[in-house]
Design a protein around this motif. Structure first.
Motif, PDB file in Angstrom:
ATOM      1  N   TYR A 177     -20.744   5.251   7.732  1.00 21.12           N
ATOM      2  CA  TYR A 177     -20.412   3.887   7.305  1.00 21.12           C
ATOM      3  C   TYR A 177     -20.337   3.754   5.789  1.00 21.12           C
ATOM      4  O   TYR A 177     -19.929   2.713   5.283  1.00 21.12           O
ATOM      5  N   GLN A 178     -20.717   4.793   5.067  1.00 21.89           N
ATOM      6  CA  GLN A 178     -20.779   4.703   3.620  1.00 21.89           C
ATOM      7  C   GLN A 178     -19.434   5.075   2.988  1.00 21.89           C
ATOM      8  O   GLN A 178     -19.306   6.074   2.287  1.00 21.89           O
ATOM      9  N   LEU A 179     -18.445   4.263   3.263  1.00 22.57           N
ATOM     10  CA  LEU A 179     -17.107   4.550   2.756  1.00 22.57           C
ATOM     11  C   LEU A 179     -16.957   4.195   1.283  1.00 22.57           C
ATOM     12  O   LEU A 179     -16.084   4.708   0.595  1.00 22.57           O
ATOM     13  N   GLY A 180     -17.789   3.309   0.788  1.00 17.64           N
ATOM     14  CA  GLY A 180     -17.634   2.862  -0.585  1.00 17.64           C
ATOM     15  C   GLY A 180     -16.561   1.800  -0.719  1.00 17.64           C
ATOM     16  O   GLY A 180     -15.901   1.409   0.249  1.00 17.64           O
ATOM     17  N   PHE A 181     -16.370   1.344  -1.940  1.00 15.47           N
ATOM     18  CA  PHE A 181     -15.424   0.257  -2.195  1.00 15.47           C
ATOM     19  C   PHE A 181     -13.987   0.730  -2.009  1.00 15.47           C
ATOM     20  O   PHE A 181     -13.596   1.811  -2.461  1.00 15.47           O
ATOM     21  N   ARG A 182     -13.224  -0.071  -1.325  1.00 24.35           N
ATOM     22  CA  ARG A 182     -11.804   0.171  -1.078  1.00 24.35           C
ATOM     23  C   ARG A 182     -11.058  -1.041  -1.624  1.00 24.35           C
ATOM     24  O   ARG A 182     -11.125  -2.126  -1.063  1.00 24.35           O
ATOM     25  N   PRO A 183     -10.314  -0.895  -2.716  1.00 23.57           N
ATOM     26  CA  PRO A 183      -9.761  -2.058  -3.401  1.00 23.57           C
ATOM     27  C   PRO A 183      -8.566  -2.664  -2.673  1.00 23.57           C
ATOM     28  O   PRO A 183      -7.904  -2.012  -1.865  1.00 23.57           O
ATOM     29  N   GLY A 184      -8.290  -3.913  -3.004  1.00 24.53           N
ATOM     30  CA  GLY A 184      -7.058  -4.531  -2.544  1.00 24.53           C
ATOM     31  C   GLY A 184      -5.863  -4.028  -3.333  1.00 24.53           C
ATOM     32  O   GLY A 184      -4.748  -3.946  -2.809  1.00 24.53           O
ATOM     33  N   SER A 185      -6.075  -3.684  -4.598  1.00 28.71           N
ATOM     34  CA  SER A 185      -4.996  -3.194  -5.463  1.00 28.71           C
ATOM     35  C   SER A 185      -4.318  -1.988  -4.833  1.00 28.71           C
ATOM     36  O   SER A 185      -4.997  -1.049  -4.403  1.00 28.71           O
ATOM     37  N   ALA A 186      -2.995  -2.005  -4.793  1.00 22.72           N
ATOM     38  CA  ALA A 186      -2.310  -0.967  -4.040  1.00 22.72           C
ATOM     39  C   ALA A 186      -0.899  -0.721  -4.543  1.00 22.72           C
ATOM     40  O   ALA A 186      -0.254  -1.596  -5.142  1.00 22.72           O
ATOM     41  N   ILE A 187      -0.435   0.502  -4.249  1.00 21.01           N
ATOM     42  CA  ILE A 187       0.945   0.918  -4.455  1.00 21.01           C
ATOM     43  C   ILE A 187       1.464   1.388  -3.103  1.00 21.01           C
ATOM     44  O   ILE A 187       0.907   2.329  -2.522  1.00 21.01           O
ATOM     45  N   TYR A 188       2.498   0.728  -2.589  1.00 21.59           N
ATOM     46  CA  TYR A 188       3.147   1.132  -1.343  1.00 21.59           C
ATOM     47  C   TYR A 188       4.484   1.780  -1.691  1.00 21.59           C
ATOM     48  O   TYR A 188       5.247   1.232  -2.494  1.00 21.59           O
ATOM     49  N   CYS A 189       4.767   2.924  -1.084  1.00 23.89           N
ATOM     50  CA  CYS A 189       6.034   3.586  -1.386  1.00 23.89           C
ATOM     51  C   CYS A 189       6.529   4.357  -0.176  1.00 23.89           C
ATOM     52  O   CYS A 189       5.803   4.562   0.797  1.00 23.89           O
ATOM     53  N   GLY A 190       7.777   4.776  -0.260  1.00 25.15           N
ATOM     54  CA  GLY A 190       8.342   5.593   0.808  1.00 25.15           C
ATOM     55  C   GLY A 190       9.766   5.214   1.131  1.00 25.15           C
ATOM     56  O   GLY A 190      10.433   4.456   0.408  1.00 25.15           O
ATOM     57  N   ASP A 191      10.209   5.750   2.263  1.00 20.21           N
ATOM     58  CA  ASP A 191      11.541   5.456   2.802  1.00 20.21           C
ATOM     59  C   ASP A 191      11.372   4.350   3.834  1.00 20.21           C
ATOM     60  O   ASP A 191      10.913   4.585   4.943  1.00 20.21           O
ATOM     61  N   PHE A 192      11.756   3.130   3.451  1.00 19.70           N
ATOM     62  CA  PHE A 192      11.565   1.978   4.315  1.00 19.70           C
ATOM     63  C   PHE A 192      12.765   1.742   5.237  1.00 19.70           C
ATOM     64  O   PHE A 192      12.692   0.898   6.123  1.00 19.70           O
ATOM     65  N   ASN A 193      13.840   2.448   5.009  1.00 18.18           N
ATOM     66  CA  ASN A 193      15.030   2.350   5.863  1.00 18.18           C
ATOM     67  C   ASN A 193      15.570   0.926   5.980  1.00 18.18           C
ATOM     68  O   ASN A 193      16.169   0.554   6.991  1.00 18.18           O
ATOM     69  N   PHE A 194      15.331   0.118   4.954  1.00 18.99           N
ATOM     70  CA  PHE A 194      16.015  -1.171   4.868  1.00 18.99           C
ATOM     71  C   PHE A 194      16.650  -1.297   3.488  1.00 18.99           C
ATOM     72  O   PHE A 194      16.287  -0.586   2.551  1.00 18.99           O
ATOM     73  N   THR A 195      17.609  -2.181   3.381  1.00 24.08           N
ATOM     74  CA  THR A 195      18.286  -2.430   2.121  1.00 24.08           C
ATOM     75  C   THR A 195      17.736  -3.705   1.483  1.00 24.08           C
ATOM     76  O   THR A 195      17.102  -4.525   2.166  1.00 24.08           O
ATOM     77  N   PRO A 196      17.960  -3.902   0.194  1.00 23.69           N
ATOM     78  CA  PRO A 196      17.360  -5.061  -0.482  1.00 23.69           C
ATOM     79  C   PRO A 196      17.819  -6.414   0.037  1.00 23.69           C
ATOM     80  O   PRO A 196      17.156  -7.429  -0.217  1.00 23.69           O
ATOM     81  N   ASP A 197      18.935  -6.456   0.770  1.00 22.33           N
ATOM     82  CA  ASP A 197      19.421  -7.726   1.304  1.00 22.33           C
ATOM     83  C   ASP A 197      19.039  -7.936   2.766  1.00 22.33           C
ATOM     84  O   ASP A 197      19.507  -8.874   3.417  1.00 22.33           O
ATOM     85  N   SER A 198      18.169  -7.082   3.295  1.00 23.18           N
ATOM     86  CA  SER A 198      17.824  -7.145   4.712  1.00 23.18           C
ATOM     87  C   SER A 198      16.652  -8.098   4.968  1.00 23.18           C
ATOM     88  O   SER A 198      15.826  -8.340   4.086  1.00 23.18           O
ATOM     89  N   PRO A 199      16.534  -8.621   6.193  1.00 18.20           N
ATOM     90  CA  PRO A 199      15.392  -9.476   6.531  1.00 18.20           C
ATOM     91  C   PRO A 199      14.072  -8.724   6.494  1.00 18.20           C
ATOM     92  O   PRO A 199      13.023  -9.332   6.232  1.00 18.20           O
ATOM     93  N   ASP A 200      14.083  -7.417   6.734  1.00 19.44           N
ATOM     94  CA  ASP A 200      12.850  -6.630   6.678  1.00 19.44           C
ATOM     95  C   ASP A 200      12.275  -6.630   5.260  1.00 19.44           C
ATOM     96  O   ASP A 200      11.067  -6.767   5.065  1.00 19.44           O
ATOM     97  N   TYR A 201      13.160  -6.432   4.294  1.00 21.33           N
ATOM     98  CA  TYR A 201      12.732  -6.468   2.892  1.00 21.33           C
ATOM     99  C   TYR A 201      12.119  -7.827   2.550  1.00 21.33           C
ATOM    100  O   TYR A 201      11.041  -7.916   1.951  1.00 21.33           O
TER     101      TYR A 201
END
Length: 281
Positions: A177-201
């Motif tokens: 149970y001693q995982l320690g602090f896990r921040p909210g601050s984050a970087i998400y990256c990858g191949d999302f397979n959607f385009t910037p004009d898509s509803p998924d984006y």
């Protein structure tokens, strides 16, 4: 801190030949602190170019000074030999937590093709403090499955932000149970397979008052008036029909002011996607 994300297409270049050393050469020239890869393969002779080698092992060996995390989201056994395909993360900085998530894969009668999709999360001791770095590769064929995966990403981000807000260490608990602090601050990256004009984006970055640290598109932070550079469809590959953007960095808004650059490395033809680079002060 420099982060590189790249769908490496199992190292298969535009000539149909697999050259993992070309992927490694590009990554070394970019000199990232964290490497996030998608479409890493092992024992997949049927893939174009004959991807029989263990690329997870090859890449981990090539970057011996990095801590490696693998996530083969697809693992199929043939003659007791695992054929693996999925994501990989390597970090020059210390990783103190790793979480792996299997993303939703709802049945879609309109799109029977597809494969399991996953998400790697690593809590990294970066120079500016702890940060979660997450990499994924979302469904390509099924919009239904991809939207379910986007919504789950958003839920997991809400969950992490809430856990960070409520976190209190308890030394009396057993060691798992001693995982320690896990921040909210984050970087998400990858191949999302959607385009910037898509509803998924739009779904991923839509405002949500329940999320303490909303996600923002890092490209838009640095290049608000510039057309987005394509990350696939260059160098004569068979798809997509025209060059477009499928690969992204999203950061929590507390990191927004620290984003110094986001760029697409368009020169290499070692994969059908281009590596994307994020620099954070």
């Amino acid at each position: 801190m420099r982060v590189v994300s790249w769908n490496i297409h199992w190292g298969c270049g535009k000539d149909g030949r697999i050259r993992i050393h070309a992927i490694i050469d590009v990554l070394r020239k970019l000199n990232p602190d964290v490497i996030c890869l998608q479409e890493v393969a092992s024992n997949h002779a049927e893939l174009e170019g004959n991807a029989t080698s263990n690329q997870f092992r090859q890449l981990a060996g090539a970057f011996g000074g990095y801590q490696a995390v693998i996530e083969p989201t697809s693992e199929i056994y043939q003659n007791n030999l695992p054929r693996q395909f999925g994501n990989m993360l390597l970090s020059k900085y210390r990783i103190n937590q790793v979480h792996r998530y299997l993303l939703p894969w709802p049945p879609d009668p309109d799109s029977p093709a597809g494969m399991p999709r996953g998400l790697i999360e690593a809590v990294i001791d970066a120079p500016g403090g702890k940060v979660r770095v997450l990499t994924t590769h979302l469904e390509y064929y099924s919009p239904v499955q991809r939207l379910a995966q986007v919504r789950h990403l958003k839920y997991l981000h809400w969950e992490a932000c809430e856990r960070a807000r409520l976190f209190q260490p308890d030394p009396s608990m057993d060691s798992p149970y001693q995982l320690g602090f896990r921040p909210g601050s984050a970087i998400y990256c990858g191949d999302f397979n959607f385009t910037p004009d898509s509803p998924d984006y739009q779904e991923l970055i839509a405002p949500d008052d329940s999320i303490a640290l909303p996600l923002v598109d890092a490209w838009r932070l640095r290049h608000p008036e510039i057309a987005r550079a394509p990350t696939a469809g260059l160098h004569g590959f068979k798809w997509p029909e025209r060059a477009d953007c499928f690969d992204y960095f999203f950061v929590t808004n507390d990191l927004a002011q620290r984003v110094t650059e986001v760029e697409v490395q368009s020169e290499t033809a070692a994969s059908d996607h281009q590596p994307i680079v994020l620099d954070i002060a």
